[in-house]
Design a protein around this motif. Structure first.
Motif, PDB file in Angstrom:
ATOM      1  N   ASP A   1       0.864  -1.175   0.000  1.00 15.74           N
ATOM      2  CA  ASP A   1       0.000   0.000   0.000  1.00 15.74           C
ATOM      3  C   ASP A   1       0.899   1.223   0.000  1.00 15.74           C
ATOM      4  OD1 ASP A   1      -2.050   1.806   0.295  1.00 15.74           O
ATOM      5  OD2 ASP A   1      -2.151   1.545   2.467  1.00 15.74           O
ATOM      6  N   GLY A   2       1.036   1.834  -1.208  1.00 13.42           N
ATOM      7  CA  GLY A   2       1.983   2.926  -1.318  1.00 13.42           C
ATOM      8  C   GLY A   2       3.375   2.401  -1.038  1.00 13.42           C
ATOM      9  N   GLY A   3       4.110   3.036  -0.152  1.00 17.87           N
ATOM     10  CA  GLY A   3       5.464   2.598   0.148  1.00 17.87           C
ATOM     11  C   GLY A   3       5.546   1.569   1.269  1.00 17.87           C
ATOM     12  N   LEU A   4       4.363   1.111   1.677  1.00 13.43           N
ATOM     13  CA  LEU A   4       4.268   0.236   2.843  1.00 13.43           C
ATOM     14  C   LEU A   4       4.021  -1.210   2.433  1.00 13.43           C
ATOM     15  CD1 LEU A   4       4.199   1.797   5.580  1.00 13.43           C
ATOM     16  CD2 LEU A   4       1.806   1.098   5.758  1.00 13.43           C
ATOM     17  N   VAL A   5       4.723  -2.143   3.062  1.00 12.09           N
ATOM     18  CA  VAL A   5       4.369  -3.554   2.908  1.00 12.09           C
ATOM     19  C   VAL A   5       3.341  -3.867   3.993  1.00 12.09           C
ATOM     20  CG1 VAL A   5       5.164  -5.938   2.996  1.00 12.09           C
ATOM     21  CG2 VAL A   5       6.652  -4.153   2.053  1.00 12.09           C
ATOM     22  N   ARG A   6       2.103  -4.132   3.563  1.00 13.24           N
ATOM     23  CA  ARG A   6       1.051  -4.435   4.537  1.00 13.24           C
ATOM     24  C   ARG A   6       1.261  -5.811   5.139  1.00 13.24           C
ATOM     25  NH1 ARG A   6      -1.313  -0.458   6.866  1.00 13.24           N
ATOM     26  NH2 ARG A   6      -1.877   1.152   5.380  1.00 13.24           N
TER      27      ARG A   6
ATOM     28  N   PHE B   1      -5.450  -2.685 -11.451  1.00 11.56           N
ATOM     29  CA  PHE B   1      -6.703  -2.795 -10.717  1.00 11.56           C
ATOM     30  C   PHE B   1      -6.441  -3.665  -9.498  1.00 11.56           C
ATOM     31  CE2 PHE B   1     -10.540  -5.299  -9.772  1.00 11.56           C
ATOM     32  CZ  PHE B   1     -11.376  -4.264  -9.407  1.00 11.56           C
ATOM     33  N   THR B   2      -6.600  -3.103  -8.311  1.00  5.42           N
ATOM     34  CA  THR B   2      -6.250  -3.852  -7.111  1.00  5.42           C
ATOM     35  C   THR B   2      -7.435  -4.051  -6.167  1.00  5.42           C
ATOM     36  OG1 THR B   2      -5.513  -1.818  -6.065  1.00  5.42           O
ATOM     37  CG2 THR B   2      -3.844  -3.122  -7.175  1.00  5.42           C
ATOM     38  N   GLY B   3      -8.600  -3.533  -6.557  1.00  7.55           N
ATOM     39  CA  GLY B   3      -9.801  -3.774  -5.765  1.00  7.55           C
ATOM     40  C   GLY B   3      -9.955  -2.804  -4.613  1.00  7.55           C
ATOM     41  N   PHE B   4     -10.992  -3.025  -3.842  1.00 12.84           N
ATOM     42  CA  PHE B   4     -11.372  -2.085  -2.793  1.00 12.84           C
ATOM     43  C   PHE B   4     -10.363  -2.069  -1.653  1.00 12.84           C
ATOM     44  CE2 PHE B   4     -14.160  -1.092   0.963  1.00 12.84           C
ATOM     45  CZ  PHE B   4     -14.274   0.255   0.684  1.00 12.84           C
ATOM     46  N   LEU B   5      -9.915  -3.241  -1.238  1.00 14.87           N
ATOM     47  CA  LEU B   5      -8.941  -3.326  -0.139  1.00 14.87           C
ATOM     48  C   LEU B   5      -7.570  -3.756  -0.645  1.00 14.87           C
ATOM     49  CD1 LEU B   5     -11.136  -5.173   2.503  1.00 14.87           C
ATOM     50  CD2 LEU B   5     -10.673  -2.724   2.375  1.00 14.87           C
ATOM     51  N   GLY B   6      -7.398  -3.780  -1.959  1.00 14.51           N
ATOM     52  CA  GLY B   6      -6.096  -4.155  -2.505  1.00 14.51           C
ATOM     53  C   GLY B   6      -5.902  -5.651  -2.664  1.00 14.51           C
ATOM     54  N   THR B   7      -6.962  -6.443  -2.532  1.00  9.43           N
ATOM     55  CA  THR B   7      -6.788  -7.899  -2.608  1.00  9.43           C
ATOM     56  C   THR B   7      -7.367  -8.510  -3.889  1.00  9.43           C
ATOM     57  OG1 THR B   7      -8.825  -8.356  -1.415  1.00  9.43           O
ATOM     58  CG2 THR B   7      -6.834  -8.100  -0.082  1.00  9.43           C
ATOM     59  N   ALA B   8      -7.711  -7.667  -4.866  1.00 12.93           N
ATOM     60  CA  ALA B   8      -8.161  -8.242  -6.140  1.00 12.93           C
ATOM     61  C   ALA B   8      -7.028  -9.091  -6.715  1.00 12.93           C
ATOM     62  CB  ALA B   8      -8.550  -7.133  -7.109  1.00 12.93           C
TER      63      ALA B   8
ATOM     64  N   PRO C   1       1.606  11.057 -14.263  1.00  9.23           N
ATOM     65  CA  PRO C   1       1.912  11.900 -13.100  1.00  9.23           C
ATOM     66  C   PRO C   1       0.734  12.037 -12.136  1.00  9.23           C
ATOM     67  CG  PRO C   1       2.146  13.141 -15.169  1.00  9.23           C
ATOM     68  CD  PRO C   1       1.733  11.763 -15.540  1.00  9.23           C
ATOM     69  N   LEU C   2      -0.475  11.748 -12.602  1.00 10.31           N
ATOM     70  CA  LEU C   2      -1.623  11.901 -11.706  1.00 10.31           C
ATOM     71  C   LEU C   2      -1.906  10.647 -10.899  1.00 10.31           C
ATOM     72  CD1 LEU C   2      -4.109  13.831 -14.000  1.00 10.31           C
ATOM     73  CD2 LEU C   2      -2.722  14.721 -12.134  1.00 10.31           C
ATOM     74  N   LEU C   3      -1.157   9.579 -11.215  1.00  7.39           N
ATOM     75  CA  LEU C   3      -1.408   8.306 -10.561  1.00  7.39           C
ATOM     76  C   LEU C   3      -0.849   8.327  -9.150  1.00  7.39           C
ATOM     77  CD1 LEU C   3      -2.571   5.526 -11.383  1.00  7.39           C
ATOM     78  CD2 LEU C   3      -0.240   4.825 -11.897  1.00  7.39           C
ATOM     79  N   LYS C   4      -1.716   8.078  -8.178  1.00  6.76           N
ATOM     80  CA  LYS C   4      -1.220   7.991  -6.815  1.00  6.76           C
ATOM     81  C   LYS C   4      -0.772   6.568  -6.556  1.00  6.76           C
ATOM     82  CE  LYS C   4      -4.339  11.196  -4.966  1.00  6.76           C
ATOM     83  NZ  LYS C   4      -5.595  11.088  -4.290  1.00  6.76           N
ATOM     84  N   GLU C   5       0.330   6.427  -5.847  1.00  8.24           N
ATOM     85  CA  GLU C   5       0.849   5.093  -5.587  1.00  8.24           C
ATOM     86  C   GLU C   5       0.285   4.570  -4.277  1.00  8.24           C
ATOM     87  OE1 GLU C   5       5.191   3.184  -6.125  1.00  8.24           O
ATOM     88  OE2 GLU C   5       5.029   5.345  -6.124  1.00  8.24           O
ATOM     89  N   SER C   6      -1.003   4.331  -4.245  1.00  9.47           N
ATOM     90  CA  SER C   6      -1.553   3.824  -2.999  1.00  9.47           C
ATOM     91  C   SER C   6      -2.804   3.040  -3.262  1.00  9.47           C
ATOM     92  CB  SER C   6      -1.853   4.968  -2.050  1.00  9.47           C
ATOM     93  OG  SER C   6      -2.959   5.686  -2.547  1.00  9.47           O
ATOM     94  N   LYS C   7      -3.160   2.258  -2.288  1.00  8.17           N
ATOM     95  CA  LYS C   7      -4.400   1.515  -2.343  1.00  8.17           C
ATOM     96  C   LYS C   7      -5.234   2.007  -1.197  1.00  8.17           C
ATOM     97  CE  LYS C   7      -2.252  -2.549  -4.220  1.00  8.17           C
ATOM     98  NZ  LYS C   7      -1.883  -3.944  -3.999  1.00  8.17           N
ATOM     99  N   HIS C   8      -6.535   1.863  -1.379  1.00  4.98           N
ATOM    100  CA  HIS C   8      -7.409   2.253  -0.294  1.00  4.98           C
ATOM    101  C   HIS C   8      -7.370   1.191   0.791  1.00  4.98           C
ATOM    102  CE1 HIS C   8     -10.865   3.843   1.786  1.00  4.98           C
ATOM    103  NE2 HIS C   8     -11.245   2.596   1.910  1.00  4.98           N
ATOM    104  N   VAL C   9      -7.033   1.577   1.964  1.00  2.00           N
ATOM    105  CA  VAL C   9      -7.125   0.662   3.101  1.00  2.00           C
ATOM    106  C   VAL C   9      -7.907   1.392   4.177  1.00  2.00           C
ATOM    107  CG1 VAL C   9      -5.847  -0.537   4.889  1.00  2.00           C
ATOM    108  CG2 VAL C   9      -4.981  -0.515   2.577  1.00  2.00           C
TER     109      VAL C   9
END
Lengths: 374, 374
Positions: free
Chosen positions: B156-161, B235-242, B363-371
């Motif tokens: 999630d972004g720069g974080l390993v969940r 495409f990573t889904g709502f919580l990033g688990t797609a 450049p508009l792409l945010k490097e994060s997933k919704h958690v």
């Protein structure tokens, strides 16, 4: 495109931006709309005037005093009283017509048997249903915003590619219906055509809680299909066959499916499987597995389950939920959010009505699927 | 955002638009770029000058005479000789580092055992690998555009969940690596972190044939996962688990899975299942079913299959394809396009390098997933 065309498109986009802002938040003022949209106050004023005149928006009778400094402002809202969206589900055995307000309230609903699935006759029957409705709308001084039609088949723009249970193939149904309405003297309304599960997904998306992106609508009927909304749009895949979940395989070497393969979800959850003794308990369990598989693959925000079989077998969804909970529990995970279709048996018809609104709010959206060689 | 920030963003967007146009079509002139982008010729000239100076673009030594009227023009292309993208796969047992040109050609590759999965030590090992590489790049006068890192876990972004096989949870790995590189005197490079299957999907997408949207990369390893590219984005889904396809169920009441459930795809296709006698034949067949299910649900343009197991068991993919063909045949359908990973065992590392380019071009792409709750 000529400059006037560009300007017209830009205006449509700006109008849709304002409408979407007002839908998302009630009681917005023109000043707030300008600040949220980035449009100038004079552009906002002019467009709001139009949208008021056309009954998309309504404004409070009296201005509200601003907090602190500034002139009093007039709160704007979606006008739910003057414009209606018409949605028609052309099912295998019946026609369902609903008339829905801009905020998703069902105003009238009609259902009648489909007398003859032969395209020209079906078209005529739809035409006379719409004609009858239009007379009622005239009496009530309501404005028709457009007509959405959905059916159990693959749709590409205004064309029905294949609707096996109706026996239709490559049929320009939108054009046929426009002709029919023209003959009946009904002023040309925009006609939108869509697959039934796709429409039902849009109905839940447009008239449901905000923020339900992504959303999957699972339609349990004779067959089992899904409509998928991702990134604020219907997702239909490369050839338009995404969501064919009834033919995902839940049991290798399982029962023979009508498609010729074995162990498809439909052989466990389709209407004829559910009609067998103990079919609902088994079907519910397999539906739970299918929902779990959808979650593993798409991880959607919400899965909505509806369709005829949920009405015929009121315990189906609960059984599916239990199976899903059990699966989630052994894996130490939370089961994904699954809810029953908001509009019950009207889900697809309301979805067809939502399609009208969805398209209006997205002027850049092309109503077509990619089909190679076309 | 201040006006200077807006302008900087606008410039980044315009630069990325020009680069994407040049990537899509070789030998474009500045005039053609202006006409395709809608930017003025002077804006295009200024930005192209920058992109040439920074070695994103190269231009032909001599201008080409225009056909018909007009001044001769100088064809522009992506500069594949000066800038490199670095991709690192941090696998459970090894580190793979590749150095890739802007056009996706692997320039150098290194693999070494992961000495210690403890985060600080792994970080140090990655750091010294990058340091060694940077010395080589300096000697060859090559410019490092950024470092992409991927690993088997949710990011999630720069974080390993969570990376269960590494034993990592909620670890700010990007920041740790940036620190480490800083200590080693390596000029601050952009560091991008991603899940391995997601990275591999981007590698195929960015360096594959154009128009492969949507694309699913199926990664067959200890576990089985998928990276999904839809609408030009991961495409990573709502919580990033797609894409957790290894835990979609292919056999209700099937073998017990490590996740606690039964009949998950992984119990048939995971590395340990394939290692059993006749495991590959069975696994191949089940992989075919999984591919068919992916097609039924997503209907992607192309499915790419790769990962360690495809190298350990070279017949796996062919067996899956046969199963899939057989399924398609009985249903009278065409099997979806399935191909082997272009970069073989380097798929994830090359994908990590592609991630750098992918982000730069968006450049508009945010490097994060919704958690939720974060």
């Amino acid at each position: 495109m000529k400059a006037t065309g560009d300007l017209q498109l830009l205006k449509s986009i700006n109008r849709s931006v304002l409408l979407r802002l007002v839908r998302a938040q009630s009681d917005l003022s023109r000043a707030r709309l300008a600040s949220l949209s980035g449009l100038t106050k004079s552009t906002v004023s002019a467009l709001v005037r139009e949208l008021l005149d056309e009954h998309w928006l309504s404004e409070a009778a009296a201005p509200v005093a601003a907090q602190g400094l500034g002139r009093p402002s007039t709160p704007l809202n979606i006008d739910s009283s003057k414009r209606v969206l018409v949605g028609i589900e052309l099912a295998v055995d019946c026609l369902r017509l609903v008339c829905v307000s801009l905020s998703g309230v069902i105003l009238t609903q009609t259902e009648e048997p489909l007398r003859d699935p032969q395209p020209a006759n079906a078209c005529q029957q739809v035409g006379s249903l719409v004609q009858r409705l239009c007379r009622q709308l005239d009496e009530k001084q309501l404005t028709l915003s457009g007509v959405g039609v959905c059916l159990p088949g693959s749709v590409d723009g205004g064309l029905v590619r294949l609707a096996p249970n109706l026996g239709w193939r490559d049929l320009p149904f939108s054009a046929m219906l426009a002709d029919e309405l023209g003959k009946l003297g009904i002023p040309a309304a925009h006609i939108h055509l869509q697959n039934d599960a796709d429409a039902a997904a849009l109905g839940e998306y447009e008239f449901g809680e905000s923020g339900d992106d992504s959303l999957i609508f699972v339609n349990c009927d004779v067959g089992v299909g899904a409509g998928i909304v991702l990134n604020d749009r219907l997702f239909t895949g490369f050839l338009g066959t995404a969501g064919e979940i009834g033919h995902s395989i839940l049991q290798v070497d399982g029962p023979l499916c009508s498609c010729g393969r074995r162990g498809c979800a439909e052989t466990f959850i389709g209407a004829s499987a559910l009609a067998r003794p103990k079919g609902v308990a088994k079907g519910g369990r397999y539906l739970g597995v299918l929902l779990q598989n959808l979650d593993a693959m798409f991880n959607p925000h919400v899965i909505v389950v509806g369709g005829r079989s949920c009405i015929d077998h009121p315990t189906l969804l609960e059984m599916a939920r239990s199976a899903q909970q059990a699966y989630a529990q052994v894996a130490g995970l939370q089961a994904p959010e699954v809810r029953a279709a908001r509009f019950g048996v009207q889900a697809a018809a309301v979805g067809a009505a939502a399609l009208v609104l969805h398209q209006f709010l997205r002027p850049l959206l092309k109503e077509s699927k990619h089909v190679p060689g076309n």
